[in-house]
Design a protein around this motif. Structure first.
Motif, PDB file in Angstrom:
ATOM      1  N   UNK A  43       0.830  -1.203   0.000  1.00 17.11           N
ATOM      2  CA  UNK A  43       0.000   0.000   0.000  1.00 17.11           C
ATOM      3  C   UNK A  43       0.869   1.259   0.000  1.00 17.11           C
ATOM      4  N   UNK A  44       0.440   2.260  -0.763  1.00 14.72           N
ATOM      5  CA  UNK A  44       1.131   3.544  -0.747  1.00 14.72           C
ATOM      6  C   UNK A  44       0.122   4.674  -0.865  1.00 14.72           C
ATOM      7  N   UNK A  45       0.471   5.818  -0.279  1.00  9.66           N
ATOM      8  CA  UNK A  45      -0.368   7.017  -0.337  1.00  9.66           C
ATOM      9  C   UNK A  45       0.552   8.217  -0.418  1.00  9.66           C
ATOM     10  N   UNK A  46       0.306   9.068  -1.395  1.00  9.85           N
ATOM     11  CA  UNK A  46       1.127  10.260  -1.591  1.00  9.85           C
ATOM     12  C   UNK A  46       0.551  11.419  -0.787  1.00  9.85           C
ATOM     13  N   UNK A  47       1.404  12.053   0.017  1.00  9.02           N
ATOM     14  CA  UNK A  47       0.982  13.135   0.895  1.00  9.02           C
ATOM     15  C   UNK A  47       1.252  14.490   0.238  1.00  9.02           C
ATOM     16  N   UNK A  48       0.688  15.523   0.836  1.00 12.83           N
ATOM     17  CA  UNK A  48       0.817  16.866   0.267  1.00 12.83           C
ATOM     18  C   UNK A  48       2.058  17.597   0.766  1.00 12.83           C
ATOM     19  N   UNK A  49       2.739  17.068   1.781  1.00  8.67           N
ATOM     20  CA  UNK A  49       3.916  17.736   2.333  1.00  8.67           C
ATOM     21  C   UNK A  49       4.956  16.688   2.728  1.00  8.67           C
ATOM     22  N   UNK A  50       6.197  17.119   2.873  1.00  9.51           N
ATOM     23  CA  UNK A  50       7.303  16.222   3.203  1.00  9.51           C
ATOM     24  C   UNK A  50       7.265  15.852   4.686  1.00  9.51           C
ATOM     25  N   UNK A  51       7.585  14.590   4.961  1.00 10.53           N
ATOM     26  CA  UNK A  51       7.546  14.048   6.324  1.00 10.53           C
ATOM     27  C   UNK A  51       8.952  14.039   6.910  1.00 10.53           C
ATOM     28  N   UNK A  52       9.060  14.419   8.181  1.00  3.45           N
ATOM     29  CA  UNK A  52      10.336  14.364   8.887  1.00  3.45           C
ATOM     30  C   UNK A  52      10.532  13.025   9.597  1.00  3.45           C
ATOM     31  N   UNK A  53       9.478  12.534  10.274  1.00  2.00           N
ATOM     32  CA  UNK A  53       9.634  11.323  11.074  1.00  2.00           C
ATOM     33  C   UNK A  53       8.271  10.742  11.406  1.00  2.00           C
ATOM     34  N   UNK A  54       8.209   9.425  11.582  1.00  2.00           N
ATOM     35  CA  UNK A  54       7.018   8.733  12.082  1.00  2.00           C
ATOM     36  C   UNK A  54       7.357   8.147  13.443  1.00  2.00           C
ATOM     37  N   UNK A  55       6.485   8.367  14.418  1.00  2.00           N
ATOM     38  CA  UNK A  55       6.705   7.853  15.767  1.00  2.00           C
ATOM     39  C   UNK A  55       5.588   6.869  16.116  1.00  2.00           C
ATOM     40  N   UNK A  56       5.986   5.682  16.564  1.00  2.00           N
ATOM     41  CA  UNK A  56       5.019   4.645  16.927  1.00  2.00           C
ATOM     42  C   UNK A  56       4.737   4.688  18.420  1.00  2.00           C
ATOM     43  N   UNK A  57       3.494   4.390  18.776  1.00  2.00           N
ATOM     44  CA  UNK A  57       3.061   4.277  20.161  1.00  2.00           C
ATOM     45  C   UNK A  57       2.503   2.871  20.371  1.00  2.00           C
ATOM     46  N   UNK A  58       2.695   2.286  21.556  1.00  2.00           N
ATOM     47  CA  UNK A  58       2.314   0.882  21.762  1.00  2.00           C
ATOM     48  C   UNK A  58       0.856   0.571  21.457  1.00  2.00           C
ATOM     49  N   UNK A  59      -0.065   1.432  21.881  1.00  3.35           N
ATOM     50  CA  UNK A  59      -1.487   1.095  21.762  1.00  3.35           C
ATOM     51  C   UNK A  59      -2.295   2.149  21.025  1.00  3.35           C
ATOM     52  N   UNK A  60      -1.624   3.098  20.368  1.00  7.37           N
ATOM     53  CA  UNK A  60      -2.325   4.158  19.658  1.00  7.37           C
ATOM     54  C   UNK A  60      -1.820   4.259  18.228  1.00  7.37           C
ATOM     55  N   UNK A  61      -2.478   5.109  17.472  1.00  5.16           N
ATOM     56  CA  UNK A  61      -2.061   5.348  16.096  1.00  5.16           C
ATOM     57  C   UNK A  61      -0.688   6.023  16.069  1.00  5.16           C
ATOM     58  N   UNK A  99      -1.338   9.676  30.317  1.00  6.48           N
ATOM     59  CA  UNK A  99      -2.779   9.503  30.546  1.00  6.48           C
ATOM     60  C   UNK A  99      -3.480   9.080  29.251  1.00  6.48           C
ATOM     61  N   UNK A 100      -2.872   8.123  28.533  1.00  7.81           N
ATOM     62  CA  UNK A 100      -3.415   7.580  27.283  1.00  7.81           C
ATOM     63  C   UNK A 100      -3.526   8.625  26.179  1.00  7.81           C
ATOM     64  N   UNK A 101      -2.825   9.753  26.325  1.00  6.33           N
ATOM     65  CA  UNK A 101      -2.824  10.795  25.306  1.00  6.33           C
ATOM     66  C   UNK A 101      -1.413  10.951  24.748  1.00  6.33           C
ATOM     67  N   UNK A 102      -1.287  11.043  23.416  1.00  7.99           N
ATOM     68  CA  UNK A 102       0.051  11.163  22.812  1.00  7.99           C
ATOM     69  C   UNK A 102       0.612  12.576  22.932  1.00  7.99           C
ATOM     70  N   UNK A 103       1.929  12.640  23.114  1.00  5.00           N
ATOM     71  CA  UNK A 103       2.660  13.903  23.151  1.00  5.00           C
ATOM     72  C   UNK A 103       3.847  13.778  22.202  1.00  5.00           C
ATOM     73  N   UNK A 104       4.173  14.866  21.535  1.00  6.18           N
ATOM     74  CA  UNK A 104       5.316  14.868  20.633  1.00  6.18           C
ATOM     75  C   UNK A 104       6.210  16.050  20.976  1.00  6.18           C
ATOM     76  N   UNK A 105       7.489  15.757  21.227  1.00  4.31           N
ATOM     77  CA  UNK A 105       8.471  16.783  21.558  1.00  4.31           C
ATOM     78  C   UNK A 105       9.521  16.814  20.455  1.00  4.31           C
ATOM     79  N   UNK A 106       9.793  17.988  19.908  1.00  5.67           N
ATOM     80  CA  UNK A 106      10.836  18.072  18.873  1.00  5.67           C
ATOM     81  C   UNK A 106      11.595  19.382  19.006  1.00  5.67           C
ATOM     82  N   UNK A 107      12.864  19.318  18.626  1.00 11.49           N
ATOM     83  CA  UNK A 107      13.737  20.487  18.696  1.00 11.49           C
ATOM     84  C   UNK A 107      14.048  20.976  17.290  1.00 11.49           C
TER      85      UNK A 107
END
Length: 721
Positions: free
Chosen positions: A103-121, A164-172
């Motif tokens: 499967x492939x899907x073309x996005x509208x902008x360039x991606x820097x990184x994908x981060x996986x979480x154990x039980x979430x998207x 608390x089951x909510x995702x957080x993303x930290x980037x510099x």
């Protein structure tokens, strides 16, 4: 207190000519702690089983395309997710073979990184700072993506957390020498921005690591000057808008001259950090090291020099550190314990918080710093411990030996006296981690003395140490080779049974020694024969012991399977019922330990080539014998707890042929064996081809629904069309 154990190579690197490029994009956790996903800085994604050092699956983009960020595992669906050429999402499963068809899907902008979480998207971080969850992105791949960052602002590092089951993303980010930090919350969608003070004098942050604890993120930054700073990021800041984030000096590395350029940092357990690419002292010069530091007391706990130079890449997963250097990716297991002043100074090696618990007022700090607490002896059980057991603990501590005391007592004693000296220590509780650490120290010291003094060899004690199950090859590297040097085959067998991390080179050295020893020399040797009770010695036939099952005999000049076994010359068949074992019982037991050992094919093959043609032919004949023995049973494993499986037997046949095929073709004595093997392979191909023809019929049989319960006995007629 921390320790680095002996590492091993997971894979080679397609490193570029520049020291800045290792050929690796990143390493992410796999389906379990023993699996990792390795993404090359090119076109490949490979899943490895770390303990076996084996690739389980590999996928590659076609020529001219590139995987531009590390692939991750989707925790909910079990699928792999990667980005190709910055804008194309790729999603696939283990069973997918062709990367171009996934499967492939073309996005509208360039991606820097994908981060996986154990039980979430998984979270998708775009190069311009926007963040989306994967499912929302797949619903509308061409959706507009906002630009969060200003012009010329570049993302340098990112990490995700779950609070608390909510995702957080930290980037510099970095812009014109200034550093900024962003904290993105998704529910609700809130973005916090922070500015970080520069160190001055041209120093800049080169690596970050962060941990989440008590609703506060602890960020550690490694600067090119060798300084490690700590910054605290609150999840609920009281001030809106851009905030200034103060930093405090955590550690100053001994950088003698110049600045760090290829270094990385990662946080470990119990107040420790690992740093690669920096020296551990000013006297080590330009050499690169992997070091573990205690951040509470600024002390070096462990270090290892990296051959070939480091690339400034470091990952941590499931108690192992992954570091690129030279032309390899190396895995180094580590251990960290809760830090205290005594442990940081190396004075507290035997204290176990699980066994002795005292309040701060009851601690004698002077004794902790200048003496050592003894190991807890074995007792009648946990139920015998009471709240008022401090006096008994004190009295037991005076009777139990410390590690240093045991090592001192071992100096100068004879081989016969070693067991008497070690008896109090070996009677201590084996569940304590300090027992294992002390066991390793004692074993290493005994091995050093055995190598220095040829007349000193406490065989009984060494065997008893190996049988504890608390040792490994990495904790006492010379154990197995000493056993081979002393021709102590029983001890070598114990090490192969108990050590989970025997390197391929040592495995091949054992194999060579086992094949070389004569059966007559093994008669007085005590060998564990578990698993070879039905493997007969030379001169005994396999006929009449097939448990009611006769293996398929093959035609002399064809591959057709005969339903009724004709009277053939059985000596011309791979499955030869008159075949006898080419080795004795004890050598069989030793060789079976080799067959059951863990290995990586890529690292084992070069060492297998050191075997002589005579040894290879003998080993192949033994493998042939084992296969015939196992094929005559309804099960795929020989009797016994430590008997090799059919899969292990055939894997070793393939390995030997790969390593010595040219030599075997030129050896006249191997001609008959190769001919039998060739007929066997041809017959198996024909058999599987015939099974493939009836595959559709077998699938239809599986779809037949039972209309009623069948009794204890019935005759059922099924018509096949």
């Amino acid at each position: 207190m921390a320790a680095l154990y002996e590492g091993f190579t997971l894979c080679g690197l397609a490193a570029g000519k520049s020291r800045e490029n290792s050929g690796l994009l990143g390493i992410e956790p796999g389906r379990d702690p023993d699996h990792v996903i390795v993404t090359g800085a090119g076109r490949t994604v490979t899943v490895y089983k770390v303990s076996d050092q084996k690739p389980l699956g590999s996928w590659a983009a076609k020529q001219g395309q590139a995987v531009t960020c590390p692939a991750v595992l989707h925790g909910q669906t079990g699928e792999y997710v990667a980005v190709q050429d910055s804008k194309v999402l790729r999603i696939w499963r283990d069973e997918d073979i062709n990367f171009e068809k996934v499967f492939k899907a073309t996005l509208s902008a360039a991606v820097s990184r994908i981060h996986a979480l154990p039980s979430l998207e998984p979270l998708v971080l775009f190069q311009r700072g926007a963040v989306r969850q994967l499912d929302a992105l797949l619903a509308a791949p061409q959706q507009a993506v906002e630009e969060v960052l200003s012009e010329d602002e570049v993302i340098r590092w990112s990490s995700c957390f779950l609070e608390a089951e909510q995702p957080l993303l930290l980037f510099s980010t970095e812009k014109s020498g200034e550093c900024f930090l962003y904290l993105q919350k998704l529910k609700p969608n809130v973005l916090h921005k922070y500015s970080i003070d520069s160190e001055g004098k041209g120093a800049c942050p080169i690596s970050f690591t962060a941990t989440l604890e008590n609703k506060c993120i602890t960020l550690m930054c490694l600067y090119s000057s060798g300084c490690v700073y700590k910054l605290l990021v609150s999840l609920h800041p009281s001030v809106e808008g851009e905030q200034h984030l103060p930093k405090s000096l955590l550690l100053k590395l001994p950088v003698s001259e110049g600045v760090l350029s290829r270094a990385a940092i990662t946080s470990l357990e119990e107040g420790h950090i690992a740093i690669v690419g920096s020296p551990h002292s000013a006297s080590t010069g330009d050499r690169d090291f992997l070091c573990i530091w205690n951040t509470n007391f600024q002390t070096l706990q462990a270090s290892k020099e990296l051959a070939g130079g480091a690339y400034g890449q470091l990952w941590c997963n499931a108690g192992k550190l992954y570091v690129t250097h030279g032309k390899v990716l190396t895995v180094l297991p580590y251990r960290c314990e809760m830090s205290s002043l005594a442990a940081a100074l190396g004075k507290l090696k035997q204290t176990s918080t699980q066994e002795v618990t005292l309040s701060p007022s009851e601690l004698n700090w002077n004794s902790l710093l200048h003496e050592e607490t003894a190991l807890q002896p074995r007792t009648g059980g946990a139920g015998m411990r009471t709240r008022n057991s401090k006096q008994s603990l004190t009295s037991q501590a005076t009777l139990s030996p410390t590690i240093n005391q045991v090592l001192e007592d071992l100096k100068g004693v004879s081989s016969e006296e070693v067991e008497e000296v070690l008896e109090p220590f070996l009677s201590c509780s084996p569940v304590s981690p300090q027992f294992q650490l002390g066991l390793s120290h004692i074993t290493v010291e005994l091995l050093k003395r055995c190598q220095a003094d040829p007349g000193f060899y406490p065989q009984t004690v060494l065997a008893r140490l190996a049988q504890t199950g608390r040792l490994s090859h990495s904790s006492c590297p010379g154990f197995l080779m000493l056993a081979l040097e002393k021709r102590d085959y029983f001890l070598a067998q114990l090490c192969l049974q108990q050590f989970p991390d025997v390197p391929e080179a040592v495995t091949c050295a054992c194999l060579k020694a086992f094949l070389s020893v004569a059966d007559a020399d093994l008669v007085p040797v005590n060998v564990d024969l578990e698993g070879v009770s039905l493997v007969d010695g030379p001169g005994h036939s396999l006929e009449g012991v097939q448990n009611g099952f006769s293996p398929v005999l093959l035609e002399e000049d064809g591959c057709d399977v005969q339903l009724a076994a004709p009277k053939l010359d059985q000596s011309s068949s791979w499955i030869d019922m008159s075949l006898t074992s080419p080795v004795g019982l004890k050598k069989s037991a030793l060789l079976n330990e080799i067959l059951r050992s863990s290995y990586s094919e890529s690292f084992l093959l070069p060492h297998l080539k050191d075997l002589s043609s005579r040894q290879v032919i003998l080993f192949l004949r033994y493998l042939q014998y084992l296969y015939v023995r196992s094929s005559g049973d309804v099960y795929t494993q020989l009797p016994g707890l430590r008997a090799p499986t059919v899969t292990q037997i055939m894997d070793w046949v393939s390995l030997l042929l790969d390593a010595h095929f040219t030599v075997l073709i030129m050896a006249p004595e191997a001609k008959g064996l190769l001919t039998q093997l060739h007929r066997f392979v041809r017959s198996q191909v024909r058999l599987y081809s015939e099974l493939g023809k009836i595959q559709g019929t077998l699938q239809e049989l599986g779809k037949i629904n039972k209309e009623q319960e069948i009794g204890l006995y019935s005759i059922e007629v099924i018509e096949l069309f």
